[in-house]
Write an enzyme that holds these catalytic residues in place. Structure first.
Site, short mmCIF file in Angstrom:
data_model
loop_
_atom_site.label_atom_id
_atom_site.label_comp_id
_atom_site.label_asym_id
_atom_site.label_seq_id
_atom_site.Cartn_x
_atom_site.Cartn_y
_atom_site.Cartn_z
N ARG A 247 0.84 -1.22 0.00
CA ARG A 247 0.00 0.00 0.00
C ARG A 247 0.86 1.26 0.00
O ARG A 247 0.99 1.94 -1.01
CB ARG A 247 -0.94 -0.02 1.21
CG ARG A 247 -2.10 0.98 1.11
CD ARG A 247 -1.75 2.38 1.56
NE ARG A 247 -1.32 2.45 2.95
CZ ARG A 247 -0.85 3.57 3.50
NH1 ARG A 247 -0.74 4.69 2.78
NH2 ARG A 247 -0.45 3.58 4.77
N ASP A 248 1.50 1.55 1.11
CA ASP A 248 2.32 2.75 1.21
C ASP A 248 3.52 2.67 0.28
O ASP A 248 3.98 3.68 -0.25
CB ASP A 248 2.78 2.93 2.66
CG ASP A 248 3.33 4.31 2.95
OD1 ASP A 248 3.08 5.23 2.16
OD2 ASP A 248 4.01 4.47 3.98
N HIS B 207 6.36 4.46 12.56
CA HIS B 207 6.42 4.43 11.09
C HIS B 207 7.44 5.48 10.65
O HIS B 207 7.13 6.66 10.57
CB HIS B 207 5.03 4.74 10.52
CG HIS B 207 4.92 4.63 9.04
ND1 HIS B 207 4.06 3.74 8.43
CD2 HIS B 207 5.53 5.30 8.03
CE1 HIS B 207 4.15 3.87 7.12
NE2 HIS B 207 5.04 4.83 6.85
N HIS C 213 10.31 7.12 8.04
CA HIS C 213 10.87 7.25 6.69
C HIS C 213 12.36 7.53 6.82
O HIS C 213 12.82 8.12 7.81
CB HIS C 213 10.15 8.36 5.93
CG HIS C 213 8.79 7.96 5.45
ND1 HIS C 213 8.30 8.32 4.22
CD2 HIS C 213 7.82 7.23 6.03
CE1 HIS C 213 7.08 7.82 4.06
NE2 HIS C 213 6.77 7.16 5.16
N CYS D 118 5.03 9.66 0.14
CA CYS D 118 3.70 10.20 0.39
C CYS D 118 3.32 11.11 -0.76
O CYS D 118 4.05 12.06 -1.05
CB CYS D 118 3.68 10.98 1.72
SG CYS D 118 2.09 11.78 2.04
N ASN E 217 10.17 4.46 2.85
CA ASN E 217 9.98 3.93 4.19
C ASN E 217 11.22 3.18 4.66
O ASN E 217 12.09 2.82 3.87
CB ASN E 217 8.81 2.95 4.20
CG ASN E 217 7.48 3.62 3.99
OD1 ASN E 217 6.98 4.29 4.88
ND2 ASN E 217 6.89 3.43 2.82
#
Length: 305
Positions: free
Chosen positions: A20-21, A213, A215, A246, A255
């Site tokens: 997803r991300d 989370h 980055h 993003c 990430n």
């Protein structure tokens, strides 16, 4: 060489966000059958939480327009959780129709990003989330709450830890079972992580409900993860091969790579259940589909790319 640290958790849950991300910011659309195989490979490598997709409007994230098709094709592996992101009640409707059991909402710790990402003020976002959470809980679903811009905002600059804690507390009080604190633009450092977690604990957010989370924009993701583990955090978001970014914050780069995280956890003797070599093979396979090498240090070291 494995050198355990008795001050660290014995086991960590890796919340894999690559499908997803990791893929949402790709300019070329990845075929749905490739996404399904990606998830199958990640499950086979031992990952037990795989964020599969997002039910955002296709206009905003075209890469994820195939969410319903993907979930229909997906053969869910036993013991694997496949959460999806839902931005609003319409997204929840689609998620429920697809038979999901776990959803995530996406909040902001800052006023500017709330307006840019959600078209709501910092306070108004909660009114948008409340019916989503209520309905999801009533249907027996688990709800995760993401909080973006916890360690810095490209428009507002530094973000007060107390502000992050206040947003997180409202999501927990709303019914979110887990709170993922995001360093969306990667500016955090270990001391900053301590300050944010201190503020959350002081603000009434149970540490066992917190995930992180990070980055890796400035190369701090692993250091920040270790700082969080020392504070008792046991769920870490990561993306296979270091994919991601993003679409609403240009300065947000990849990430934390799942392989880099696994290498560190292995060295610390922390259990996680992932087969590193199978994961590296998966990320190498996906890198070929994307037409570029993986940014993960461990993938490059073990694959020779």
């Amino acid at each position: 060489m494995v050198v355990p640290d008795p001050e660290l958790p014995e086991r960590v849950t890796i919340y894999e966000v690559g499908a997803r991300d990791g893929l949402q910011n790709e300019s070329a659309v990845v075929p749905v059958e490739v996404k399904a195989e990606f998830l199958d490979r990640l499950a086979a490598a031992g990952l037990r939480v795989l964020e599969a997709t997002s039910f955002v409007h296709p206009r905003w994230v075209p890469q994820l327009a195939d969410a319903a098709d993907l979930l229909q094709r997906l053969v869910r592996a036993d013991g694997v959780d496949y959460p999806v992101l839902v931005p609003n009640e319409r997204g929840l409707d689609r998620a429920l129709a697809a038979g999901v059991q776990h959803v995530a909402i996406f909040a902001s710790a800052t006023e500017t990003f709330a307006k840019r990402n959600l078209n709501r003020s910092l306070d108004e976002q909660f009114a948008m989330f409340a019916p989503v959470v209520d309905r999801a809980l009533a249907q027996g679903l688990r709800v995760r709450g993401y909080v973006s811009m916890c360690f810095g905002d490209p428009w507002e600059g530094p973000v007060a830890p107390e502000q992050v804690a206040a947003v997180g507390r409202r999501l927990v009080e709303m019914g979110c079972h887990q709170l993922s604190l995001g360093d969306t633009i990667g500016t955090g450092t270990p001391g900053h992580v301590d300050a944010v977690l201190d503020a959350c604990a002081a603000g009434g957010v149970p540490m066992q409900q917190v995930a992180v989370h990070f980055h890796d924009t400035y190369g701090q993701a692993l250091a920040n993860t270790l700082a969080a583990l020392r504070r008792g955090v046991t769920t870490v978001d990561a993306s296979a091969g270091g994919l991601g970014g993003c679409p609403y914050a240009e300065s947000a780069t990849g990430n934390l790579a799942t392989e880099d995280l696994v290498w560190m956890l292995d060295g610390l003797g922390i259990q996680h259940g992932v087969d590193l070599h199978a994961l590296v093979a998966t990320s190498t396979w996906m890198a070929r589909h994307l037409g570029r090498p993986s940014p993960s240090n461990v993938v490059r070291a073990l694959s020779g790319t």
